[in-house]
Every structure is written in structure tokens, then in C-alpha cells.
Design an enzyme around this catalytic site. Sequence first.
Site, mmCIF file in Angstrom:
data_model
loop_
_atom_site.group_PDB
_atom_site.id
_atom_site.type_symbol
_atom_site.label_atom_id
_atom_site.label_comp_id
_atom_site.label_asym_id
_atom_site.label_seq_id
_atom_site.Cartn_x
_atom_site.Cartn_y
_atom_site.Cartn_z
ATOM 1 N N GLY A 21 0.717 -1.056 0.156
ATOM 2 C CA GLY A 21 -0.164 0.026 -0.151
ATOM 3 C C GLY A 21 0.863 1.387 0.024
ATOM 4 O O GLY A 21 2.074 1.201 0.349
ATOM 5 N N PHE A 25 2.108 9.859 2.802
ATOM 6 C CA PHE A 25 3.274 9.608 3.960
ATOM 7 C C PHE A 25 4.523 9.054 3.228
ATOM 8 O O PHE A 25 5.668 8.972 3.229
ATOM 9 C CB PHE A 25 2.737 9.119 5.195
ATOM 10 C CG PHE A 25 3.936 9.096 6.204
ATOM 11 C CD1 PHE A 25 4.616 10.220 6.945
ATOM 12 C CD2 PHE A 25 4.895 8.051 6.446
ATOM 13 C CE1 PHE A 25 5.447 10.130 7.936
ATOM 14 C CE2 PHE A 25 5.599 7.865 7.448
ATOM 15 C CZ PHE A 25 6.049 9.273 8.208
ATOM 16 N N ASP A 148 -6.508 11.717 12.633
ATOM 17 C CA ASP A 148 -6.664 11.402 11.046
ATOM 18 C C ASP A 148 -7.426 10.099 10.860
ATOM 19 O O ASP A 148 -7.169 9.247 10.202
ATOM 20 C CB ASP A 148 -4.983 11.047 10.658
ATOM 21 C CG ASP A 148 -5.078 11.154 8.862
ATOM 22 O OD1 ASP A 148 -5.832 11.426 8.387
ATOM 23 O OD2 ASP A 148 -3.795 10.549 8.760
HETATM 24 P P1 ATP Z 1 -2.239 8.763 3.985
HETATM 25 O O1 ATP Z 1 -0.955 8.087 4.627
HETATM 26 O O2 ATP Z 1 -2.010 9.682 3.135
HETATM 27 O O3 ATP Z 1 -3.099 9.253 5.056
HETATM 28 P P2 ATP Z 1 -3.053 6.145 3.884
HETATM 29 O O4 ATP Z 1 -3.745 5.864 5.041
HETATM 30 O O5 ATP Z 1 -3.879 5.229 2.816
HETATM 31 O O6 ATP Z 1 -3.099 7.556 3.307
HETATM 32 P P3 ATP Z 1 -0.773 4.455 4.706
HETATM 33 O O7 ATP Z 1 -0.888 4.537 6.192
HETATM 34 O O8 ATP Z 1 0.702 4.797 4.063
HETATM 35 O O9 ATP Z 1 -1.583 5.456 3.870
HETATM 36 O O10 ATP Z 1 -1.262 2.985 4.357
HETATM 37 C C1 ATP Z 1 -1.460 2.849 2.914
HETATM 38 C C2 ATP Z 1 -2.284 1.395 2.830
HETATM 39 O O11 ATP Z 1 -1.314 0.337 3.425
HETATM 40 C C3 ATP Z 1 -3.624 1.344 3.812
HETATM 41 O O12 ATP Z 1 -4.646 1.963 3.294
HETATM 42 C C4 ATP Z 1 -3.608 0.023 4.307
HETATM 43 O O13 ATP Z 1 -4.472 -0.700 3.246
HETATM 44 C C5 ATP Z 1 -2.151 -0.655 3.837
HETATM 45 N N1 ATP Z 1 -1.667 -0.830 5.213
HETATM 46 C C6 ATP Z 1 -1.085 0.147 6.037
HETATM 47 N N2 ATP Z 1 -0.598 -0.383 7.214
HETATM 48 C C7 ATP Z 1 -0.781 -1.684 7.058
HETATM 49 C C8 ATP Z 1 -0.625 -2.823 8.088
HETATM 50 N N3 ATP Z 1 -0.049 -2.816 9.371
HETATM 51 N N4 ATP Z 1 -0.951 -4.050 7.588
HETATM 52 C C9 ATP Z 1 -1.488 -4.384 6.462
HETATM 53 N N5 ATP Z 1 -1.707 -3.168 5.694
HETATM 54 C C10 ATP Z 1 -1.446 -1.868 6.061
#
Ligand code: ATP
Length: 350
Positions: A21, A25, A148
Site C-alpha cells: 500500500g 506519507f 486522522d
Molecule cells: P495517508 O498516509 O495519505 O493518510 P493512507 O492512510 O492510505 O494515506 P498509509 O498509512 O501509508 O496511507 O497506508 C497505505 C495502505 O497500506 C493502507 O490503506 C492499508 O491498506 C495498507 N496498510 C497500512 N498499514 C498496514 C498494516 N499494518 N497491515 C496491512 N496493511 C497496511
Amino acid sequence: MALLSHDPIYSEDLEKQELIGSGGFGDVYKARHKGLGFDVAVKKPRQAVGPDSSLFMQSEAALNKEADHMSKVSCEFVLRIYGIYLEKSGGGNYMQKGIVMEFMQRGSIQTLQKDLSGPPPWPLAFRLAHQVALGINFLHEKRLIHHDLKPSNVLLDKDLNAKLADFGLARDSTSAMISSEELVKEIGGSYKYMPPEAFHLSYNPCRAFDSYSYGILLWSIFTAKEPYPGKNYTLVEVMITKDEKNVQRPPCDELELIAVNGMTEMVALMKRCWDKEPRKRPQFKECCEITERMYSEHEKGIDDAVREVKTRLDQPESSTKKQNPSTSMGLRNSPQMPVQTVSNDTVDYG
Ligand code: ATP
């Protein structure tokens, strides 16, 4: 490199890294921890461009702050952190390059919405609403504000239980005012979940911020829709900050037609949470009491609901995965479902 206040996890400790994903960030990878023998997730900020750049130093501080917040809240409904990820730089020194966290097998509420093309079966929707409330309540008890809350930051384990993730914007509730410029830079694409008061020139961190975001998140869970589709930051600001009579929020008319136990109460909760006045929004202790009551009416259906969703998620793309799970679930009039460190007083709600 700054002194590590969290366990170090070296790149050599991990194998089979695979991108799962990306967000504003950075990128998130799944990897197998060789010593521990299970999968973990590694979040690597994109701006970590090189050992000598100031951008890297900034992100190192941000990573430590996020890791500090995560380790402060050890709770069933909050993502667990295992340590700080270290990779060898060109010079042979180890550099902090990310955070190693619990891996969540079923992605996020956002990915679930996409995969189901509609809301989850109601018992699961009510359980998600309750688990998120429990997670935020725990955070607030620890004097942290999440800042957030949105579908992509609520992750799902193998049995579709919710855990809060992404503490990059979390702040101690006693922290200083933030200018709106700073907030917008940090909040990026999450402005649709941001309360009206945070659009002002400066914003005083308060727990009622999370109550507002929770109201919009509930709406998104139960409709599987994105709020204010196609509207940019400026338009959303205008829509949500108007005077009392003209102020806009996501539409609830379709939800109000759904004849399901607790739905009327759920819509009422959403509306209270996204009240323009921070002090009128419910605190999370009360949200938890309400969502617990609502979920208890659906608890007997939860095993079937989870089994149904897992079966559909595990089907290949081309099959019936994208059928709407809620079409058979009691619409009243319409044949179509909508596609679907704080003191514990109340001062920060006023
Ligand atoms: P932003 O950081 O811009 O708010 P976001 O929340 O989509 O956007 P990330 O926190 O970088 O960005 O996560 C991206 C994606 O990766 C998430 O939407 C999720 O599907 C996946 N993801 C994040 N953390 C985990 C985890 N610990 N286990 C499994 N999948 C994850």
C-alpha cells in the site's frame, strides 16, 4: 543516528518484502520476520531520501514521534508496533527508515469498501463502529488525539476486527496551537474528515476533532461512499463551515430508509458527532456506550457476517465478490441499497 527508544529491527531480520500500500506519507510493505516467524508490516516514509539530507532527519524525528504514540497505547483496538526499521546506508551505517508494525491481513475499511462495492453486512458494520469508538476512547484516556481518522486508517485483522493505525498526526491534547497551514500540510487528503474549527487560521488540538471525524467515518462505513465526492479542499471548507441553516454534511436520507435495528440511533449519533460546535459533540465514552448497545442487538449475526464477507473477499476478482452484501437486508421503501497528555474534563469539547 538518534538514540533508539524502540527495539531495532534490521533489514536483515526481514525477508520477502512486498509493497502492499501507499499513502501520502510513504509506502507500506509486508515482510516475514525471520526470527519471529510471522508476517509484519513496514511503513517507510517516502521523504527518507538519503543519509545526509535534512529531509531524512525530519522524517526520522517524525518516525520516532509516531512510534512513541503507538507504543503509548497498547490496546486491542490499536495497531501494535514492534520496533524501528533500520537499513544500511551507502556509508555502511544503519539508518532509521521506517516503523515495523503488526500486519493486518484484511487491509483497511477503505479496501473492504472497494472490494465489496457496498457496505458490509450490518452486524459487521455495527461492530466496526463499536471497535473504532473503543480504540479512540482508549487514546483519549491516554491524552492523545488521533487527528486522522478515516477509512484507510482503520485496519482489519484476519477476522475483520478493527484496529486504529497511522499515528503520524497524533498529538498530545496539551500540545500547542497548530496553524491551519501546518495542519493542512500534514493532513493532506484527509480534509473531508476535518472539523470546521480546524479550517481556521489556527487550531487548538482538542479531542472533539476526533468526534467529528468519527461521525463522517460512521457515515462512510454504513454507506460505503466517499463524502463530498469530487470536492476539493476549498469547496469542502465552504460547504461545512457555513452558518447553521446552510451548513452541509453527508446526506443521510437513504440511511434513514433502512429498516434495521439501531440505524435510526446510528444516524442520530453521526449527526451529533459532526455538529459544528465542538462542545456539542459526544465524548468517546458516551459513543462507546451507544455503539455497544447497538452492536449487542446484532452480535448474534456477527459470525455469519464475518464468514460471508471472508468468503466473498477470497473469491477470484471475476466472480460475485462485488455483489452488494446488504441488498437483502431490510430496506423499508426503496428496492435499492445506497451503493454501497489531556485532562479528563470536558474543556476540549467547548
Ligand atoms: P495517508 O498516509 O495519505 O493518510 P493512507 O492512510 O492510505 O494515506 P498509509 O498509512 O501509508 O496511507 O497506508 C497505505 C495502505 O497500506 C493502507 O490503506 C492499508 O491498506 C495498507 N496498510 C497500512 N498499514 C498496514 C498494516 N499494518 N497491515 C496491512 N496493511 C497496511
